[in-house]
Write a protein that holds these residues in place. Structure first.
Motif, PDB file in Angstrom:
ATOM      1  N   TRP A  81      21.498   6.492  42.577  1.00  0.00           N
ATOM      2  CA  TRP A  81      20.708   6.127  41.411  1.00  0.00           C
ATOM      3  C   TRP A  81      21.610   5.744  40.240  1.00  0.00           C
ATOM      4  CZ3 TRP A  81      16.875   4.203  38.994  1.00  0.00           C
ATOM      5  CH2 TRP A  81      16.535   4.571  37.688  1.00  0.00           C
ATOM      6  N   SER A  82      22.652   6.515  40.036  1.00  0.00           N
ATOM      7  CA  SER A  82      23.557   6.257  38.917  1.00  0.00           C
ATOM      8  C   SER A  82      24.242   4.913  39.059  1.00  0.00           C
ATOM      9  CB  SER A  82      24.602   7.374  38.828  1.00  0.00           C
ATOM     10  OG  SER A  82      23.976   8.633  38.671  1.00  0.00           O
ATOM     11  N   LEU A  83      24.615   4.560  40.288  1.00  0.00           N
ATOM     12  CA  LEU A  83      25.249   3.263  40.522  1.00  0.00           C
ATOM     13  C   LEU A  83      24.231   2.126  40.507  1.00  0.00           C
ATOM     14  CD1 LEU A  83      27.734   4.342  43.335  1.00  0.00           C
ATOM     15  CD2 LEU A  83      28.320   3.736  40.975  1.00  0.00           C
ATOM     16  N   ALA A  84      23.031   2.383  41.061  1.00  0.00           N
ATOM     17  CA  ALA A  84      22.017   1.332  41.124  1.00  0.00           C
ATOM     18  C   ALA A  84      21.599   0.863  39.743  1.00  0.00           C
ATOM     19  CB  ALA A  84      20.792   1.826  41.894  1.00  0.00           C
ATOM     20  N   ARG A  85      21.667   1.751  38.754  1.00  0.00           N
ATOM     21  CA  ARG A  85      21.305   1.379  37.388  1.00  0.00           C
ATOM     22  C   ARG A  85      22.223   0.281  36.831  1.00  0.00           C
ATOM     23  NH1 ARG A  85      22.033   5.404  33.686  1.00  0.00           N
ATOM     24  NH2 ARG A  85      20.197   4.932  32.401  1.00  0.00           N
ATOM     25  N   ARG A  86      23.388   0.091  37.480  1.00  0.00           N
ATOM     26  CA  ARG A  86      24.365  -0.895  37.017  1.00  0.00           C
ATOM     27  C   ARG A  86      24.519  -2.065  37.985  1.00  0.00           C
ATOM     28  NH1 ARG A  86      28.975   2.598  33.886  1.00  0.00           N
ATOM     29  NH2 ARG A  86      27.596   4.200  33.056  1.00  0.00           N
ATOM     30  N   ARG A  87      23.711  -2.090  39.012  1.00  0.00           N
ATOM     31  CA  ARG A  87      23.845  -3.134  40.016  1.00  0.00           C
ATOM     32  C   ARG A  87      22.872  -4.280  39.755  1.00  0.00           C
ATOM     33  NH1 ARG A  87      24.614   1.013  45.218  1.00  0.00           N
ATOM     34  NH2 ARG A  87      26.899   1.181  45.002  1.00  0.00           N
ATOM     35  N   LEU A  88      23.110  -5.387  40.454  1.00  0.00           N
ATOM     36  CA  LEU A  88      22.239  -6.548  40.340  1.00  0.00           C
ATOM     37  C   LEU A  88      20.830  -6.159  40.783  1.00  0.00           C
ATOM     38  CD1 LEU A  88      21.711  -9.580  39.962  1.00  0.00           C
ATOM     39  CD2 LEU A  88      22.539  -9.908  42.319  1.00  0.00           C
ATOM     40  N   ASP A  89      19.856  -6.357  39.921  1.00  0.00           N
ATOM     41  CA  ASP A  89      18.475  -5.968  40.183  1.00  0.00           C
ATOM     42  C   ASP A  89      17.779  -7.062  40.990  1.00  0.00           C
ATOM     43  OD1 ASP A  89      15.897  -5.026  40.197  1.00  0.00           O
ATOM     44  OD2 ASP A  89      15.592  -5.180  38.027  1.00  0.00           O
ATOM     45  N   LEU A  90      17.354  -6.707  42.201  1.00  0.00           N
ATOM     46  CA  LEU A  90      16.690  -7.650  43.097  1.00  0.00           C
ATOM     47  C   LEU A  90      15.204  -7.357  43.243  1.00  0.00           C
ATOM     48  CD1 LEU A  90      19.378  -7.526  45.950  1.00  0.00           C
ATOM     49  CD2 LEU A  90      19.235  -9.210  44.094  1.00  0.00           C
ATOM     50  N   SER A  91      14.683  -6.408  42.487  1.00  0.00           N
ATOM     51  CA  SER A  91      13.327  -5.930  42.715  1.00  0.00           C
ATOM     52  C   SER A  91      12.273  -7.006  42.483  1.00  0.00           C
ATOM     53  CB  SER A  91      13.035  -4.724  41.830  1.00  0.00           C
ATOM     54  OG  SER A  91      13.172  -5.041  40.452  1.00  0.00           O
ATOM     55  N   GLY A  92      12.585  -8.017  41.692  1.00  0.00           N
ATOM     56  CA  GLY A  92      11.603  -9.056  41.434  1.00  0.00           C
ATOM     57  C   GLY A  92      11.618 -10.200  42.428  1.00  0.00           C
ATOM     58  N   ALA A  93      12.552 -10.187  43.370  1.00  0.00           N
ATOM     59  CA  ALA A  93      12.668 -11.305  44.323  1.00  0.00           C
ATOM     60  C   ALA A  93      11.518 -11.274  45.314  1.00  0.00           C
ATOM     61  CB  ALA A  93      13.998 -11.238  45.057  1.00  0.00           C
ATOM     62  N   LEU A 118      30.254  -7.501  45.326  1.00  0.00           N
ATOM     63  CA  LEU A 118      29.042  -7.648  44.530  1.00  0.00           C
ATOM     64  C   LEU A 118      27.930  -6.893  45.251  1.00  0.00           C
ATOM     65  CD1 LEU A 118      27.317  -8.827  42.256  1.00  0.00           C
ATOM     66  CD2 LEU A 118      26.913 -10.811  43.721  1.00  0.00           C
ATOM     67  N   VAL A 119      27.336  -5.933  44.558  1.00  0.00           N
ATOM     68  CA  VAL A 119      26.280  -5.110  45.149  1.00  0.00           C
ATOM     69  C   VAL A 119      24.988  -5.352  44.389  1.00  0.00           C
ATOM     70  CG1 VAL A 119      25.561  -2.801  45.828  1.00  0.00           C
ATOM     71  CG2 VAL A 119      28.006  -3.370  45.757  1.00  0.00           C
ATOM     72  N   GLY A 120      23.939  -5.664  45.114  1.00  0.00           N
ATOM     73  CA  GLY A 120      22.605  -5.788  44.545  1.00  0.00           C
ATOM     74  C   GLY A 120      21.712  -4.716  45.116  1.00  0.00           C
ATOM     75  N   PHE A 121      20.655  -4.410  44.389  1.00  0.00           N
ATOM     76  CA  PHE A 121      19.767  -3.348  44.852  1.00  0.00           C
ATOM     77  C   PHE A 121      18.302  -3.711  44.587  1.00  0.00           C
ATOM     78  CE2 PHE A 121      17.078   0.319  43.944  1.00  0.00           C
ATOM     79  CZ  PHE A 121      17.161   0.968  45.164  1.00  0.00           C
ATOM     80  N   GLY A 122      17.458  -3.316  45.540  1.00  0.00           N
ATOM     81  CA  GLY A 122      16.029  -3.309  45.282  1.00  0.00           C
ATOM     82  C   GLY A 122      15.195  -4.345  45.998  1.00  0.00           C
ATOM     83  N   PHE A 123      15.772  -5.127  46.942  1.00  0.00           N
ATOM     84  CA  PHE A 123      14.930  -6.126  47.600  1.00  0.00           C
ATOM     85  C   PHE A 123      13.966  -5.436  48.576  1.00  0.00           C
ATOM     86  CE2 PHE A 123      18.301  -5.949  50.886  1.00  0.00           C
ATOM     87  CZ  PHE A 123      17.576  -6.035  52.067  1.00  0.00           C
ATOM     88  N   ARG A 124      12.793  -6.021  48.689  1.00  0.00           N
ATOM     89  CA  ARG A 124      11.770  -5.540  49.632  1.00  0.00           C
ATOM     90  C   ARG A 124      11.271  -6.761  50.401  1.00  0.00           C
ATOM     91  NH1 ARG A 124      10.018  -0.310  48.077  1.00  0.00           N
ATOM     92  NH2 ARG A 124      10.897   0.323  46.072  1.00  0.00           N
ATOM     93  N   ASP A 125      11.601  -6.817  51.668  1.00  0.00           N
ATOM     94  CA  ASP A 125      11.445  -8.051  52.420  1.00  0.00           C
ATOM     95  C   ASP A 125      10.265  -8.077  53.372  1.00  0.00           C
ATOM     96  OD1 ASP A 125      12.878  -6.058  53.999  1.00  0.00           O
ATOM     97  OD2 ASP A 125      13.121  -7.641  55.485  1.00  0.00           O
ATOM     98  N   ALA A 126       9.485  -7.011  53.452  1.00  0.00           N
ATOM     99  CA  ALA A 126       8.450  -6.937  54.478  1.00  0.00           C
ATOM    100  C   ALA A 126       7.414  -8.048  54.353  1.00  0.00           C
ATOM    101  CB  ALA A 126       7.761  -5.570  54.426  1.00  0.00           C
ATOM    102  N   LEU A 127       7.194  -8.546  53.155  1.00  0.00           N
ATOM    103  CA  LEU A 127       6.186  -9.586  52.945  1.00  0.00           C
ATOM    104  C   LEU A 127       6.793 -10.943  52.616  1.00  0.00           C
ATOM    105  CD1 LEU A 127       3.614  -7.520  50.846  1.00  0.00           C
ATOM    106  CD2 LEU A 127       3.712  -7.825  53.323  1.00  0.00           C
ATOM    107  N   TRP A 128       8.105 -11.081  52.772  1.00  0.00           N
ATOM    108  CA  TRP A 128       8.745 -12.355  52.449  1.00  0.00           C
ATOM    109  C   TRP A 128       8.293 -13.470  53.391  1.00  0.00           C
ATOM    110  CZ3 TRP A 128      14.638 -11.011  51.471  1.00  0.00           C
ATOM    111  CH2 TRP A 128      14.748 -10.408  50.208  1.00  0.00           C
TER     112      TRP A 128
END
Length: 515
Positions: A81-93, A118-128
């Motif tokens: 969680w601490s690292l994810a707060r500083r990573r590339l946010d992918l939650s809106g993709a 480069l680390v990104g976090f938060g993608f959800r691909d089930a409905l892509w």
């Protein structure tokens, strides 16, 4: 609650605080009491009454604000969680192409230093509508290693350079799942202690600002030594129950610590937690272990049509027996309905005690077993909102028994709310609001029959670990939160965004704003 005028037996002085004019949460959690004064001394609530003599204590005018036991997040991966707060946010993709475009933008604006990932976090691909593949990232990354972590933590999407770096050279897709990806996750956390501890300190401060007084940390493989170091260095904003994973179980047992034991020289802030075991996968990754197969495109071949069972019963039962004999509780991750049945069976046959983490899909027959076995249902209500569309597709026809908090409560199960941060934000008000009002985006509430009332949700947001505060009363530990709104009656939006005026751990301010 006392409303008499009295002078407390413990006088004021350094470290004592008088909260003037607060409205404590009623014992049944259905409302707030009349305004009273609350004296904090010796790390505890020393007195409650009207017109208390401060006796030298610091006087804090609270102007009728609500006073509650401090909130716990019962499921956190704190380093991630601490690292994810500083990573590339992918939650809106909303597609693989959109994700790759975010990567390209970040590399153009703020590329990592040479040799870094480069680390990104938060993608959800089930409905892509499109498929994620390493070549899609290769096209935009110019050889920079890229690792994208899914929002459920159970899979990663790597480009070719990252596959090479993390031992997956030649992987056909760059999509790494479950145990193989957990190893990548651990490698991504291999940063200098001072860097990671600084990130954790920032995250702890942010949690304190949301009224958090304690967390159960499920960071792998065993975060207790890390927390001892952090507390000694001054990160003292929350109490921590630190779990242990199977590969460090014997090291934990060798310390002689049992679940709930407080670790010496940590000011009472650190205690030994349960054994954590992940028995199946997740919904979004299509690896939660279910009785029914996942839907699949015509002609597609799926190796594990019903998901993945990561720890079969013949391995799980000895682990539970070892934990039981060592005085450790167990916290078993189970998301699919078949996984939950097997975990309940393992608890029943081993006599181990503890909790099931997530319990997202349950058969009707398994719901009452939580109470009969004395198990806690450790659930993360925000997941129900994040995953409602995925569940409607992948668990079609079964969603009336998904995230079944109302059914579990009605059957007598004890609930504990959490976030699973970074899967959802470390903010107990978000979890609490999702538990009582199953929508946050203007759509109709999703399966409102599975909502729980506020009194139940508040109780499940207080600590379930030994010594936790369940009510504001004389003699209890002064782990408290002051809020500007009444959480028992405010509207759902205010509940989710609850303004927190102050947080105290053992009578010590960890957050203070406006009082």
């Amino acid at each position: 609650m006392s409303t008499r005028r009295r002078t407390p037996s413990r006088g004021g002085g350094i470290g004592t605080v008088l909260l003037r004019s607060v409205r404590p949460l009623l014992a049944d959690r259905t409302g707030l009491g009349e305004p009273v004064d609350v004296l904090l001394s010796g790390h505890r609530v020393a007195a409650i009454g009207t017109g208390l003599d401060a006796g030298g204590a610091e006087i804090v005018e609270c102007d009728g604000r609500a006073l509650l036991p401090g909130l716990w997040d019962h499921h956190v991966h704190m380093a991630q969680w601490s690292l994810a707060r500083r990573r590339l946010d992918l939650s809106g993709a909303r597609s693989a192409a959109a994700c790759a475009a975010l990567v390209a933008d970040r590399l153009a604006i703020d590329p990592p230093a040479p040799g870094e990932v480069l680390v990104g976090f938060g993608f959800r691909d089930a409905l892509w509508p499109d498929e994620a593949h390493r070549t899609l990232l290769d096209d935009v990354s110019a050889g920079v290693p890229v690792v994208l972590v899914s929002g459920d933590l159970h899979q990663g999407w790597l480009n070719s350079a990252a596959c090479e770096r993390f031992g997956h050279r030649g992987h056909p897709t760059g999509r790494i799942r479950e145990s193989e990806f957990f190893a990548v996750t651990v490698a991504l956390q291999d940063v200098p202690d001072d860097v990671l501890d600084g990130c954790v300190a920032d995250a702890v401060a942010a949690a304190s600002a949301r009224g958090v007084v304690g967390i159960v940390d499920f960071e792998a493989p065993w975060s207790l030594p890390d927390w001892r170091r952090r507390i000694e260095a001054g990160t003292t904003g929350v109490r921590v129950e630190a779990s242990v994973w199977p590969d460090r179980l014997e090291a934990m047992i060798a310390t002689g610590l049992r679940s709930g034991d407080v670790v010496e020289a940590t000011g009472g802030l650190l205690s030994a937690g349960p054994l954590k075991v992940i028995t199946d996968g997740s919904l979004n990754t299509r690896t939660a272990y279910c009785y029914d197969p996942y839907p699949r495109p015509p002609g597609a071949v799926i190796d594990h049509p019903c998901g993945l069972l990561l720890v079969p019963p013949d391995e799980l039962r000895p682990l539970l027996a070892r934990a039981r004999d060592a005085g450790l509780e167990a916290a078993l991750h189970a998301i699919g309905d078949h996984a939950n049945t097997l975990v309940l069976d393992a608890f029943a046959s081993s006599g181990a005690r503890g909790r099931i983490e997530h319990a997202q899909l349950l058969t009707g027959a398994d719901v009452p077993r939580f109470a009969s076995l004395g198990l806690i249902a450790s659930v993360q209500p925000e997941h129900a909102l994040d995953d409602r569309d995925v569940a409607d597709r992948l668990w079609a026809g079964r969603t009336e028994r998904a995230f079944a908090y109302g059914s579990l409560h009605a059957a007598g199960a004890r609930l504990a709310l959490g976030s699973d941060a970074p899967v959802a934000p470390l903010d107990p008000w978000i979890a609490l609001a999702a538990a009582v009002h199953r929508t946050a985006d203007g759509r109709d509430r999703w399966h409102p029959e599975q909502e729980i009332d506020r009194a139940v949700a508040l109780g499940a947001s207080f600590g379930v670990v030994p010594g936790s505060v369940a009510a504001v009363a004389e003699g209890v530990r002064a782990d408290l939160v002051l809020t500007d709104a009444d959480p028992t009656s405010c509207d759902p939006v205010t509940l989710r965004e609850m303004p927190v005026a102050g947080t105290l751990v053992g009578g010590r301010w960890t957050h203070r704003a406006g009082v």
